[in-house]
Design a protein around this motif. Structure first.
Motif, mmCIF file in Angstrom:
data_model
loop_
_atom_site.group_PDB
_atom_site.id
_atom_site.type_symbol
_atom_site.label_atom_id
_atom_site.label_comp_id
_atom_site.label_asym_id
_atom_site.label_seq_id
_atom_site.Cartn_x
_atom_site.Cartn_y
_atom_site.Cartn_z
ATOM 1 N N UNK A 10 0.825 -1.209 0.000
ATOM 2 C CA UNK A 10 0.000 0.000 0.000
ATOM 3 C C UNK A 10 0.862 1.263 0.000
ATOM 4 N N UNK A 11 1.763 1.332 -0.962
ATOM 5 C CA UNK A 11 2.756 2.401 -1.009
ATOM 6 C C UNK A 11 2.133 3.783 -1.138
ATOM 7 N N UNK A 12 2.627 4.719 -0.339
ATOM 8 C CA UNK A 12 2.310 6.133 -0.554
ATOM 9 C C UNK A 12 3.509 6.714 -1.280
ATOM 10 N N UNK A 69 3.507 4.430 -10.924
ATOM 11 C CA UNK A 69 2.699 5.645 -10.820
ATOM 12 C C UNK A 69 2.752 6.125 -9.369
ATOM 13 N N UNK A 70 2.823 7.426 -9.183
ATOM 14 C CA UNK A 70 2.817 7.943 -7.817
ATOM 15 C C UNK A 70 1.397 7.926 -7.286
ATOM 16 N N UNK A 71 1.186 7.294 -6.129
ATOM 17 C CA UNK A 71 -0.155 7.276 -5.546
ATOM 18 C C UNK A 71 -0.464 8.597 -4.847
ATOM 19 N N UNK A 72 0.528 9.462 -4.734
ATOM 20 C CA UNK A 72 0.291 10.767 -4.101
ATOM 21 C C UNK A 72 -0.172 11.809 -5.118
ATOM 22 N N UNK A 73 0.336 11.711 -6.358
ATOM 23 C CA UNK A 73 0.023 12.727 -7.365
ATOM 24 C C UNK A 73 -0.632 12.153 -8.616
ATOM 25 N N UNK A 74 -0.668 10.825 -8.744
ATOM 26 C CA UNK A 74 -1.161 10.117 -9.938
ATOM 27 C C UNK A 74 -0.222 10.293 -11.142
ATOM 28 N N UNK A 117 -5.242 1.704 -0.144
ATOM 29 C CA UNK A 117 -5.874 3.025 -0.097
ATOM 30 C C UNK A 117 -6.330 3.414 -1.497
ATOM 31 N N UNK A 160 -9.096 6.188 -3.855
ATOM 32 C CA UNK A 160 -9.790 7.480 -3.789
ATOM 33 C C UNK A 160 -11.257 7.301 -4.188
ATOM 34 N N UNK A 219 -4.569 5.049 -4.436
ATOM 35 C CA UNK A 219 -4.339 6.487 -4.409
ATOM 36 C C UNK A 219 -4.385 7.034 -2.994
ATOM 37 N N UNK A 220 -3.463 7.937 -2.723
ATOM 38 C CA UNK A 220 -3.494 8.708 -1.482
ATOM 39 C C UNK A 220 -3.848 10.171 -1.776
ATOM 40 N N UNK A 221 -4.145 10.468 -3.044
ATOM 41 C CA UNK A 221 -4.487 11.845 -3.418
ATOM 42 C C UNK A 221 -5.961 12.060 -3.097
#
Lengths: 106, 419
Positions: free
Chosen positions: A46-48, A69-74, B257, B259, B304-306
């Motif tokens: 579940x990487x952030x 893909x970055x899960x913080x910014x997509x 996680x 969205x 997603x964490x966004x």
């Protein structure tokens, strides 16, 4: 979100199907190691941040893709065909079970 | 204790509304507490409240990274219901619904719980059978459920397209009359105020950056406002579970996680007086007291964490809304937003002791956490106080996946994006 399919070029997200976390390794089909199966089926990192994952271009060329893909910014960092990756890792994984397959053949 | 009442409203009106106290204090963290709760959302605040109320544990701190109620408690579509199929789920969510029914009195705070009913529309004979089966299971478990024919639905929800030519004709609907909606921010504020009045310290703008440990045992939290020691550390951080638990060295969990987006239209005149869900796809909508239609659909479907989503889901949800209510084609969308959901591998939550000594975990709410807020807090408080789960949350263990005793409402297996 646009995904740049290596075969078709950049296409809209709605053409793609998410196929989940690509960080997991499936145990050998005949493995009876329950904890290995448990972690493959149920446990997630579940990487952030940069996340390695499978997508399929289901509304296009139907290729299976490996996307980072970055899960913080997509933001998509890299993209490649899943078949080229699995071809490599698949060979490594099957090395252990190869002799047994040969035994069955005669 | 300054109680809110009609009398206090009149008194404050006479004195020019100058003497209202803040609903909760803004204390600095003490060096140590009996219990530190990580996460000042609905579940964390409810846990603090029930720890104080039910178990007399008041030396408690709730530490929150942002401001109180900045996460999913303020981002959901406010639906409260207990229309589940499985025994464990009905028992837990029905207990929650019963807590909801008395919550405003209990907290002395108007959470605007409105039992306007939740209507699940069925669009095929097979789906109708499935819903009726669920309705029977609900009634068997002590909840309420009524089957409505299209004619009865037409009277209850006049705006619906109930014609035979609809893309997904409605064949009936399962109504839970006692279900409804609540004012989500008020739930956070009400629990915060009630916990604060009982001595709980609510510490906002205080991010947990690590855990204090003695060997395996968790003995407190390191935060941006200094170290706080605690005999027990409880984690209730929803979509941030993965990130927070990694700080404790727990690298993998049965959680992803994702969205989820939600939407609200401009204010309309009274249009629908119940919660309507669409069984042909996935849509749930209701009308807020301000008049805006509040609605949502599926999660976006990728990790997603966004706290924002993408347009395909927006388009999908809008098309579902218009399929159900053709009269809404010209209603304008006012706002949309996203929240990060802790999707578990069977769609059911985790409320448990552990996974480390001195630690307690409350997670895996998928996108049904709001309705569970009181029961989640109540059960988590019990688990923290007594070091063992209550019967209501005993099935919601962390090791149920490994042991093969999943609580999978939809039977969709380990595919979090489908729960």
């Amino acid at each position: 979100m646009l995904i740049n399919c290596p075969y078709c070029g950049p296409r809209d997200l709605c053409e793609f199907t998410y196929q989940g976390d690509a960080n997991r390794t499936r145990p050998a089909p005949d493995s009876t190691d329950l904890s290995a199966w448990n972690s493959y089926v149920y446990e997630r990192v579940n990487t952030a941040g940069d996340h390695r994952e499978y997508w399929q271009h289901s509304g296009g060329c139907r290729s299976h893709l490996v996307v980072v893909r970055s899960t913080l910014t997509h933001e998509i960092k890299s993209i490649g065909m899943a078949r080229s990756e699995t071809a490599q890792t698949g060979r490594q994984e099957s090395a252990g079970s190869a002799p047994r397959r040969q035994e069955k053949r005669p | 204790m300054a109680e809110y009442s009609a009398l206090s409203l009149i008194k404050h009106a006479w004195t020019g509304n100058r003497d209202w106290r803040p609903a909760w204090r803004k204390p600095d963290p003490k060096p140590s507490y009996d219990v530190v709760i990580v996460g000042g959302g609905g579940h964390g605040l409810a846990t603090a409240y029930y720890l104080a109320k039910e178990h007399g544990i008041t030396n408690v701190a709730v530490v929150e990274k942002g401001w109180l109620g900045s996460g999913n408690i303020g981002r959901n579509t406010t639906i409260v219901r207990s229309n589940y199929l499985l025994r464990e789920s009905i028992r837990f969510y029905e207990f929650s619904l019963r807590l909801w029914e008395d919550l405003a009195q209990d907290l002395n705070y108007n959470v605007m719980f409105s039992q306007r009913g939740v209507l699940n529309l069925a669009h095929s004979p097979g789906q109708a059978d499935d819903f009726i089966r669920r309705g029977n299971a609900m009634r068997h478990g002590g909840a309420d459920a009524v089957w409505l024919t299209p004619r009865e639905i037409a009277r209850k929800v006049p705006g619906l397209d109930l014609s035979r030519s609809a893309r997904f004709p409605v064949v009936g609907g399962l109504l839970q009359p006692r279900a409804g909606t609540a004012r989500h921010d008020a739930v956070a504020w009400g629990f915060a105020r009630a916990a604060d009045r009982r001595g709980v310290d609510i510490i906002e703008n205080c991010e947990v950056t690590g855990f204090l440990r003695d060997g395996d045992r968790i003995t407190g939290v390191a935060t941006t406002r200094g170290d706080i020691e605690a005999r027990k550390v409880a984690v209730a951080v929803a979509g941030s579970t993965g990130r927070v638990m990694k700080l404790a060295g727990i690298d993998t969990l049965p959680i992803e996680s994702h969205v989820l987006q939600a939407f609200v239209t401009e204010g309309l005149k009274p249009f629908v007086n119940t919660v309507v869900t669409f069984g042909g796809g996935h849509l749930y909508m209701s009308q807020s007291d301000k008049g805006g239609l509040v609605f949502g659909g599926d999660i976006d479907g990728y990790n997603s964490y966004a706290q924002r989503g993408n347009l395909p889901v927006v388009e999908d949800v809008m098309s579902e809304m218009v399929a159900l209510f053709p009269g809404l084609t010209r209603a304008r969308l006012l706002r949309s937003w996203g929240g990060v959901m802790d999707m578990s591998m069977d769609g059911s939550p985790i409320i448990t002791t552990g996974p480390l000594p001195g630690m307690y975990l409350n997670s895996g709410w998928c996108y049904g956490g709001f309705k569970a807020t009181p029961a989640s807090g109540w059960c988590f408080a019990w688990t923290i106080a007594k070091d063992e789960p209550h019967a209501y949350n005993a099935p919601y263990t962390l090791d149920r996946f490994q042991r093969g005793i999943l609580i999978d409402e939809k039977g969709q297996g380990a595919t979090p994006r489908l729960h």
